[in-house]
Design a protein around this motif. Structure first.
Motif, PDB file in Angstrom:
ATOM      1  N   VAL A 108       0.867  -1.185   0.000  1.00  0.00           N
ATOM      2  CA  VAL A 108       0.000   0.000   0.000  1.00  0.00           C
ATOM      3  C   VAL A 108       0.901   1.231   0.000  1.00  0.00           C
ATOM      4  O   VAL A 108       1.759   1.374   0.878  1.00  0.00           O
ATOM      5  CB  VAL A 108      -0.932   0.016   1.229  1.00  0.00           C
ATOM      6  N   GLN A 109       0.712   2.114  -0.996  1.00  0.00           N
ATOM      7  CA  GLN A 109       1.601   3.257  -1.159  1.00  0.00           C
ATOM      8  C   GLN A 109       0.814   4.535  -1.405  1.00  0.00           C
ATOM      9  O   GLN A 109      -0.337   4.501  -1.857  1.00  0.00           O
ATOM     10  CB  GLN A 109       2.565   3.025  -2.337  1.00  0.00           C
ATOM     11  N   ALA A 110       1.458   5.655  -1.099  1.00  0.00           N
ATOM     12  CA  ALA A 110       0.897   6.980  -1.369  1.00  0.00           C
ATOM     13  C   ALA A 110       1.627   7.605  -2.549  1.00  0.00           C
ATOM     14  O   ALA A 110       2.843   7.462  -2.684  1.00  0.00           O
ATOM     15  CB  ALA A 110       1.024   7.873  -0.128  1.00  0.00           C
ATOM     16  N   LEU A 139      -0.216  15.217  -1.643  1.00  0.00           N
ATOM     17  CA  LEU A 139      -0.748  13.880  -1.866  1.00  0.00           C
ATOM     18  C   LEU A 139      -1.729  13.903  -3.039  1.00  0.00           C
ATOM     19  O   LEU A 139      -2.629  14.738  -3.104  1.00  0.00           O
ATOM     20  CB  LEU A 139      -1.449  13.379  -0.608  1.00  0.00           C
ATOM     21  N   VAL A 142      -3.650   7.179  -3.589  1.00  0.00           N
ATOM     22  CA  VAL A 142      -3.133   6.025  -2.847  1.00  0.00           C
ATOM     23  C   VAL A 142      -3.528   4.775  -3.624  1.00  0.00           C
ATOM     24  O   VAL A 142      -4.533   4.771  -4.346  1.00  0.00           O
ATOM     25  CB  VAL A 142      -3.699   5.956  -1.409  1.00  0.00           C
ATOM     26  N   TYR A 143      -2.722   3.722  -3.484  1.00  0.00           N
ATOM     27  CA  TYR A 143      -3.052   2.489  -4.200  1.00  0.00           C
ATOM     28  C   TYR A 143      -2.640   1.277  -3.389  1.00  0.00           C
ATOM     29  O   TYR A 143      -1.820   1.348  -2.461  1.00  0.00           O
ATOM     30  CB  TYR A 143      -2.398   2.451  -5.584  1.00  0.00           C
ATOM     31  N   SER A 144      -3.242   0.165  -3.755  1.00  0.00           N
ATOM     32  CA  SER A 144      -3.020  -1.106  -3.055  1.00  0.00           C
ATOM     33  C   SER A 144      -2.822  -2.195  -4.101  1.00  0.00           C
ATOM     34  O   SER A 144      -3.569  -2.279  -5.074  1.00  0.00           O
ATOM     35  CB  SER A 144      -4.244  -1.416  -2.180  1.00  0.00           C
ATOM     36  N   ALA A 183      -2.277  11.089   5.515  1.00  0.00           N
ATOM     37  CA  ALA A 183      -1.731  10.128   4.547  1.00  0.00           C
ATOM     38  C   ALA A 183      -1.948   8.694   5.015  1.00  0.00           C
ATOM     39  O   ALA A 183      -2.281   7.801   4.215  1.00  0.00           O
ATOM     40  CB  ALA A 183      -0.240  10.395   4.310  1.00  0.00           C
ATOM     41  N   GLU A 184      -1.775   8.465   6.316  1.00  0.00           N
ATOM     42  CA  GLU A 184      -1.999   7.125   6.862  1.00  0.00           C
ATOM     43  C   GLU A 184      -3.468   6.737   6.736  1.00  0.00           C
ATOM     44  O   GLU A 184      -3.799   5.598   6.380  1.00  0.00           O
ATOM     45  CB  GLU A 184      -1.571   7.096   8.330  1.00  0.00           C
ATOM     46  N   LYS A 187      -4.264   5.735   3.194  1.00  0.00           N
ATOM     47  CA  LYS A 187      -3.857   4.358   2.911  1.00  0.00           C
ATOM     48  C   LYS A 187      -4.854   3.364   3.494  1.00  0.00           C
ATOM     49  O   LYS A 187      -5.199   2.359   2.859  1.00  0.00           O
ATOM     50  CB  LYS A 187      -2.458   4.092   3.489  1.00  0.00           C
TER      51      LYS A 187
END
Length: 282
Positions: A108-110, A139, A142-144, A183-184, A187
């Motif tokens: 999982v990234q920003a 920002l 976000v993706y997974s 940001a957290e 995610k």
């Protein structure tokens, strides 16, 4: 003899709970270390000392049952309206998923505005992300990416606008980690949306639902709901309205709290069967 401070009182109570933590924690986590981590969290977050003390200890107990440290990386104890609550963070969720053995990898990234980012949907899905290590900017998304045990990959991408829409609907969107750790929370939002399409155990699904307070919309006021349901006595219904009232109600589409149609629940409704309860606005 000086009176014990509030910090001393909390430390003494947590130390007294150490046998309970030991019974819940996995063997590789020392109970004394766990108490020290909780005390560090309390000292670093003064609002926890003002929260209902019972909810603080219950949050520590919940963290020990999950086998996660409330160190700000695996999890955190946060406050909402004078109530303490344990919130598993992205690293903690990834740890639990790895330990479950259900998924091979989960990343999982920003994405920030100065990163090089490209993704494609369709028959040949892919995500390419090259972070800018200097000035990354604001920002953007976000993706997974999940790799199953059989090698199959699953992807989910959300723009920052998607995340902000969920934050706006959340009953706690104006406080807590939505403000201090956006940001957290972004995610975690993409994790929750992606998880609806993944074969996760009930244990992992329960962890994702543990912080529903951070994502659920504010419930409607009882007075407003009653007013909306009560028929108006001042106006007689028209003939067209009488016909409409006698018609069968159309089936509602089942939406999750993140705005996505729950396809599994919708299929149950189309089949005339009651929909099962699913996951409920990092």
């Amino acid at each position: 003899m000086s009176q014990p401070t509030v910090i001393d009182q909390v430390r003494n109570q947590l130390t007294a709970m150490q046998p309970q933590f030991a019974a819940a924690l996995p063997k590789h986590i020392d109970p004394a270390r766990f108490v020290r981590v909780v005390m560090t969290a309390v000292q670093m977050t003064p609002s926890l000392l003002e929260a209902d003390r019972r909810t603080l200890f219950a949050s520590a107990m919940r963290a020990s049952q999950m086998g996660l440290l409330p160190d700000g990386r695996e999890g955190a104890i946060v406050t909402f309206k004078n109530q303490a609550q344990f919130m598993p963070m992205v690293a903690g969720i990834m740890k639990l998923v790895r330990n479950s053995g259900e998924i091979s990898t989960w990343s999982v990234q920003a994405v920030y505005e100065n990163d090089a980012f490209d993704f494609c949907l369709g028959d040949e899905e892919h995500i390419t992300h090259k972070p800018n290590l200097a000035n990354r900017g604001k920002l953007d998304a976000v993706y997974s990416i999940v790799t199953m045990k059989d090698g199959e990959k699953s992807r989910e991408v959300m723009s920052v606008e998607d995340v902000l829409a969920i934050k706006a609907r959340s009953r706690s969107g104006s406080s807590g980690p939505w403000v201090s750790d956006f940001a957290e929370m972004a995610k975690k939002t993409v994790i929750r949306r992606h998880s609806k399409r993944l074969p996760l155990s009930t244990d992992i699904d329960g962890v994702l639902k543990d912080d529903d307070e951070l994502f659920m919309p504010e419930p409607a006021a009882p007075e407003a709901a009653q007013a909306a349901e009560a028929p108006s006595a001042a106006k007689r219904p028209s003939r067209l309205q009488k016909v409409a009232d006698q018609a069968p109600a159309p089936a509602e589409q089942a939406h999750d709290d993140d705005g996505v149609i729950d396809m599994q629940a919708a299929e149950y409704q189309d089949a005339g069967q009651p929909a099962e309860e699913h996951d409920s606005p990092i």
